[in-house]
Design a protein around this motif. Structure first.
Motif, short mmCIF file in Angstrom:
data_model
loop_
_atom_site.label_atom_id
_atom_site.label_comp_id
_atom_site.label_asym_id
_atom_site.label_seq_id
_atom_site.Cartn_x
_atom_site.Cartn_y
_atom_site.Cartn_z
N ASN A 196 -21.75 -15.26 2.53
CA ASN A 196 -22.37 -16.76 4.04
C ASN A 196 -23.74 -16.38 3.63
O ASN A 196 -24.67 -15.64 3.62
CB ASN A 196 -21.65 -16.02 5.23
CG ASN A 196 -19.56 -15.79 4.92
OD1 ASN A 196 -19.64 -17.08 3.97
ND2 ASN A 196 -19.42 -15.16 5.87
N GLY A 197 -24.31 -18.03 3.59
CA GLY A 197 -25.67 -18.10 3.92
C GLY A 197 -25.56 -19.44 4.05
O GLY A 197 -24.84 -20.47 4.54
N ARG A 198 -27.16 -19.91 3.96
CA ARG A 198 -27.10 -21.95 5.21
C ARG A 198 -28.19 -22.07 3.99
O ARG A 198 -29.34 -21.31 4.50
CB ARG A 198 -27.64 -21.65 6.44
CG ARG A 198 -27.94 -22.38 7.42
CD ARG A 198 -28.92 -22.86 8.40
NE ARG A 198 -30.17 -22.39 7.97
CZ ARG A 198 -31.15 -22.29 9.11
NH1 ARG A 198 -30.44 -22.22 10.65
NH2 ARG A 198 -32.54 -21.77 9.00
N TYR A 213 -32.79 -21.62 0.87
CA TYR A 213 -31.59 -20.33 0.96
C TYR A 213 -32.62 -19.54 2.21
O TYR A 213 -32.67 -18.55 1.77
CB TYR A 213 -30.94 -20.05 0.04
CG TYR A 213 -29.63 -19.46 -0.38
CD1 TYR A 213 -28.59 -19.62 0.55
CD2 TYR A 213 -29.71 -18.00 0.36
CE1 TYR A 213 -27.85 -18.40 0.37
CE2 TYR A 213 -28.84 -16.77 0.18
CZ TYR A 213 -27.52 -17.17 0.58
OH TYR A 213 -27.06 -16.27 0.97
N SER A 215 -30.59 -16.15 3.63
CA SER A 215 -28.85 -15.52 4.53
C SER A 215 -29.76 -13.74 4.81
O SER A 215 -31.04 -13.33 4.81
CB SER A 215 -27.93 -15.14 3.04
OG SER A 215 -28.21 -14.67 1.98
N THR A 216 -28.60 -12.94 5.01
CA THR A 216 -28.83 -11.72 4.75
C THR A 216 -27.86 -10.21 3.89
O THR A 216 -26.66 -11.08 3.75
CB THR A 216 -28.27 -10.95 6.76
OG1 THR A 216 -29.03 -11.91 7.70
CG2 THR A 216 -28.29 -9.65 7.19
#
Length: 233
Positions: A196-198, A213, A215-216
């Protein structure tokens, strides 16, 4: 002078004295008074009967010209106040909100229009991204394809073509910042990429967008990717 004394007539009929009781005169006066009173009562009753007969005939025939009718003597019944009449020249409200003649009408509530993906973002965008972390810098091609949709709906797909692996996923519309920026939620469905990311897309002149982008990674470190994408379809 003394009157001459005549001898009594031997053939004369002796007259008898009728004794008269002392109460006869009073009794006769009482009878006369009772008869007079009875006559007065009878006359009064006849007059009252005639008057009552005249009132009955007058009520049956309607109100007379010289006096008030029985209806006028009855207590007045308060009339119910009628609604004020609308003048013929007064404007009639059409009921449609925003019209001049329906300014007083209550507007019908309408459902809010769903926020959708701005039309300027529709299409296929492609470019090369640079991913920098503490140990290395990677370059790979990024392709984002967007279609119509509203908030929290799937609006397209994303593809990362890397040397080690290809990652494919879907994107959904998370937020809209006016007409020149959108935020997408990414969900990777295949490949060795963070699940999952943004993604943030910002429009630039010349049919280009800035791709960002965040994310972790699995080890807890932050991952950041930047790219400039061009419209290819």
């Amino acid at each position: 002078m003394t009157r001459p004394q005549f001898p009594p007539d031997p053939y004369a009929r002796p007259q008898r004295q009728v004794p008269q009781a002392s109460g006869d005169s009073h009794r006769g006066a009482l009878v006369v008074a009772l008869i007079g009173a009875a006559a007065t009562i009878v006359a009064a009753l006849i007059g009252l009967f005639v008057q009552l007969s005249g009132d009955v005939e007058q009520r049956a025939s309607g109100p007379s010209l010289g006096g008030a009718s029985p209806a006028s003597e009855a207590p007045a019944v308060p009339e119910t106040s009628a609604a004020p009449s609308v003048p013929s020249s007064a404007p009639v409200a059409s009921g449609a909100p925003g019209e001049a003649d329906g300014a007083g009408a209550v507007p019908t509530p309408t459902a809010p229009t769903p926020v959708g993906l701005p039309e300027k973002f529709l299409g296929r965008w492609q470019g090369y991204a640079e991913e920098v972390d503490a140990t290395s810098t990677d370059h790979y091609r990024v392709t984002v394809e967007l279609d119509q949709g509203t908030l929290r709906e799937r609006v397209g797909s994303v593809h990362y073509a890397m040397e080690s692996s290809d990652c494919y996923g879907t994107v959904s519309l998370t937020a809209v910042g006016g007409t020149d920026q959108v935020i997408l939620g990414e969900s990777i469905e295949s490949g060795s990429c963070v699940t999952n990311g943004r993604i943030t897309l910002t429009l630039r002149p010349g049919d280009t967008v800035d791709f960002g982008y965040e994310s972790t990674k699995r080890d807890g470190t932050r991952q950041s990717v930047r790219a400039g994408l061009e419209r290819v379809a």
